[in-house]
Design a protein around this motif. Structure first.
Motif: not given
Length: 439
Positions: A145-165
């Motif tokens: 998971a160290y790799k995920l600390k070095l990866k910038q997350a994309p910017k987005f916004e989701t609705p209230l009904s969003t699923k993890v998948n």
């Protein structure tokens, strides 16, 4: 006459440069088969697991030198050749040398395998994050998971009904170009994570770690169908969040590990809890329609009379509105009773936490869920930890079945919350932390 066999501890620690094309490959590796101490800590409540490796001065490692590299200071014990796919013949020299201050550096890949009698099990994959070369050589590491600390997350916004998948999959592509995929068993849980808004400079690890405040836990788990491949992102809820889902990806479709106290257990720090339901309280927490956390606590009504009309079995107490920075009592209508500033003292109660799996609900619905959870709560479980030998090499988030002939009150099936693996001159042990009994 039967002869008792001697179990010999074995380890294989491989350290080298990361391969940009294949995160699981280790380039130009050095291999260690002796160590003073290894400590690995992993839990389903944290995305990033850790490892600590301590080596004494003079530890010998093995390495492979390709081509005409210098062998100065090394013992070249074997020379072999290998034909590459393009027909080029390369020369390989196996050598040995003592660990020095320049042998390791941060950012290197590390793999740890542990076992007995030459039978090794993969226990850790990750990166070296810190290195101390003072009186002892000490490596501090984080898992993949160290790799995920070095990866910038994309910017987005989701609705209230969003699923993890949706967030981890193709719809919002949070895992795009990280090398990670969703665990094959995670998709079927279809957990509602609610509104996700990423407008600042967050890493992918920041986003996944933030979900833990909803008791939606992200952790790394190898896929049983391909154990040598990249670990995958598994997502689950603990037993205290949903009575309908007391398990994690892959833990409910396999037989639990059977831990027999008279054979596998080195030390027990378990406590058997026998809870009087009159002094049990459930503190439930949820995210309200105003996108703020609130909580309510329910307990049995001491004046409840089943034969009296209108008598209520449960009481609702200590309703609070919770901000991100502090817990404070307010008069917000999303938590009925929140205007009452006098709080009931529950120091003599067994208080059980509950996190609603439903987002944007009101306090009436949360009270209903808390009462339902109270009625189904297992009053005779155990808490604490048990130290077992390294026979199983357990990860977290798996089911174990405890079997104690002398104290059958412990018997049952539990989900492993945290595993601390200790390997070295004092033996091979795993300290397994267990929540309440689930079966």
């Amino acid at each position: 006459m039967a002869v008792n066999t001697l179990d010999v501890l074995c380890c294989k620690i491989t350290i080298g440069d990361a391969d940009p094309a294949n995160p699981m490959a280790i380039q130009d590796p050095v291999v260690l088969t002796e160590v003073q101490e290894i400590e690995i800590v992993e839990t389903y409540k944290k995305l990033t697991g850790t490892a600590r490796v301590i080596l004494p001065k003079g530890t010998v490692y093995q390495s492979t030198i390709i081509g005409n590299a210098t062998l100065e200071g090394n013992d070249a014990s074997r020379i072999t050749t290998e034909v590459m796919e393009d027909g080029v013949i390369i020369e390989k020299r196996s050598s040995q040398a003592a660990v020095g201050k320049d042998t390791f550096h941060t950012g290197q890949r590390i793999n740890i395998k542990l076992g007995y009698n030459g039978i090794l099990k993969n226990m850790f994959d990750g990166y070296v994050t810190a290195y101390n070369s003072d009186s002892l050589f000490e490596l501090r590491c984080e898992n993949m998971a160290y790799k995920l600390k070095l990866k910038q997350a994309p910017k987005f916004e989701t609705p209230l009904s969003t699923k993890v998948n949706d967030v981890l999959g193709d719809k919002y592509n949070l895992l795009k170009d990280t090398g990670f995929e969703i665990h094959s068993e995670t998709r079927r849980f279809d957990i509602n994570i609610g509104k996700v808004k990423i407008t600042d400079n967050f890493t992918v690890a920041d986003v996944l770690n933030d979900w833990s405040k909803y008791r939606v836990y992200c952790f790394l788990k190898y896929d049983e169908n391909s154990p040598d491949a990249m670990p995958r992102i598994a997502v689950g809820r603990p037993y205290s969040s949903s009575k309908a889902q007391p398990s994690f990806p892959g833990s409910d479709n396999t037989m639990p590990y059977r831990i027999c106290f008279n054979y596998h257990v080195a030390e027990s720090n378990l406590k058997v809890l026998k809870v009087d339901p009159k002094f049990l309280a459930v503190t439930a927490k949820a995210l309200g329609t105003d996108e703020k956390f609130f909580e309510v606590t329910v307990r049995l009504n001491p004046d409840y009379d089943a034969g009296k009309a209108g008598s209520k079995e449960f009481q609702t107490i200590n309703a609070t509105q919770i901000s991100k920075k502090t817990h404070k009592v307010t008069g917000n209508t999303t938590a009925s009773g929140a205007a009452t500033k006098t709080k009931v003292d529950l120091s003599t109660y067994t208080v059980v936490p509950y996190m609603s799996p439903n987002m944007r609900i009101d306090s009436d619905k949360l009270v209903e869920e808390a009462i339902e959870y109270f009625k189904n709560y297992n009053l005779n479980g155990i808490t604490g930890s048990v130290t077992i030998f390294g026979d199983f090499g357990l990860p977290s988030a798996v089911q174990v079945e405890l079997i104690d002939d002398l104290n059958p009150s412990k018997n049952g099936v539990y989900i492993v919350e945290e595993v601390k693996t200790i390997f070295g001159t004092k033996g091979y042990r795993q300290v397994v932390k267990l929540p309440y009994k689930v079966k």
